[in-house]
Design a protein around this motif. Sequence first.
Motif, PDB file in Angstrom:
ATOM      1  N   VAL A 109       0.837  -1.204   0.000  1.00  0.00           N
ATOM      2  CA  VAL A 109       0.000   0.000   0.000  1.00  0.00           C
ATOM      3  C   VAL A 109       0.868   1.249   0.000  1.00  0.00           C
ATOM      4  CG1 VAL A 109      -1.743   1.290   1.287  1.00  0.00           C
ATOM      5  CG2 VAL A 109      -1.912  -1.191   1.106  1.00  0.00           C
ATOM      6  N   SER A 113       0.777   3.936  -3.055  1.00  0.00           N
ATOM      7  CA  SER A 113       0.340   5.317  -2.844  1.00  0.00           C
ATOM      8  C   SER A 113       1.158   6.298  -3.679  1.00  0.00           C
ATOM      9  CB  SER A 113       0.441   5.677  -1.362  1.00  0.00           C
ATOM     10  OG  SER A 113       1.792   5.684  -0.929  1.00  0.00           O
ATOM     11  N   THR A 162      -8.403   1.622  -4.639  1.00  0.00           N
ATOM     12  CA  THR A 162      -7.499   1.283  -3.542  1.00  0.00           C
ATOM     13  C   THR A 162      -8.188   0.402  -2.512  1.00  0.00           C
ATOM     14  OG1 THR A 162      -6.436   3.440  -3.850  1.00  0.00           O
ATOM     15  CG2 THR A 162      -5.891   2.239  -1.863  1.00  0.00           C
ATOM     16  N   THR A 166      -6.928  -3.275  -1.366  1.00  0.00           N
ATOM     17  CA  THR A 166      -6.589  -3.604   0.020  1.00  0.00           C
ATOM     18  C   THR A 166      -7.508  -4.689   0.580  1.00  0.00           C
ATOM     19  OG1 THR A 166      -7.973  -1.724   0.736  1.00  0.00           O
ATOM     20  CG2 THR A 166      -5.610  -1.342   0.516  1.00  0.00           C
ATOM     21  N   GLY A 195      -7.602   2.711   2.132  1.00  0.00           N
ATOM     22  CA  GLY A 195      -8.081   3.317   0.897  1.00  0.00           C
ATOM     23  C   GLY A 195      -8.344   4.798   1.052  1.00  0.00           C
TER      24      GLY A 195
END
Length: 299
Positions: A109, A113, A162, A166, A195
């Motif tokens: 993650v 990003s 996102t 996840t 997210g």
Amino acid sequence: MLQAQQAPGQQHHAQQQAQAQAPQQPAPPHPQQAYAGGPGGYVSPIPVRPTHLGHALASEWTKIRSVRSTIWTLGVMLLLIVGIGLLASLAAGSDREMDPLLGVGFVGVLLGSLCVITLGVLSISSEYGTGMIRTTLTASPSRIRLLTAKALVFFTLALVLTTVATTLVALLDSAMLNGPAPTTDQWLRATLGAGLYVALLGLLALAVGALLRHSAGAISTMMGVVLLPMLLALFLQGESLKDVQRALIEYSVPSALAALYDIPFLSTGPSGWTPVGILAGVTAVVLGGAYAALMRRDV
């Protein structure tokens, strides 16, 4: 006597001929089908309707889904989050116990990003680079509506993709790893919370792009925001600088994101949903500055 009797008939016939030869005035256009630019002005055959936020949203959605940068950046983001999450689960295996169970998804993650940040900048700065922003402002003179539409479309797209990524990683971790079952709050923070945090980072990048109007400068600024506090903390090795070092680590983006997975770098930093609230406040302030700058500039 005969001429006197025929005169009224001839006069009536002459009046009918004059009326037939007079030019006919065109019928006025229907108000929903034409636009008159004033007395004697141009009349457009194109229907004229008042614009609203829905039109701006449709325009921004068409733009963001039709450019290659969206496909590449979001595609790489999904690959990093899901791919690294899967590799981390395979590397950890089911022999040893993992606590927290969902913490192995943090690295993917964090790297993903960076792709969302890049897309957030490009979604507005690319229009300044190509000059397309002039056409956009001509089609949508309301600058508040324009920036609102860009922010809503980008934030929604980043949040949905996102969160889906996840959630998939969290399901893989639960199926492949051995450890205590995560609570409902841990599930929410590792999926929806992550997210939200990543989408807010992208929205912050969009606001910085609107302020700087330069892709390379805005991306470099955001990378500094994400990575520079941790790098500075590594070099602050004096006893008098311990408090500064601790604050840089506690409130850095990697540590805040790790706190959502219950693996913060320091136990004294923000925990739970607090990192999301802090980033939401910072994003709101910078986005407000972007609105103010956009209203004051010519372009």
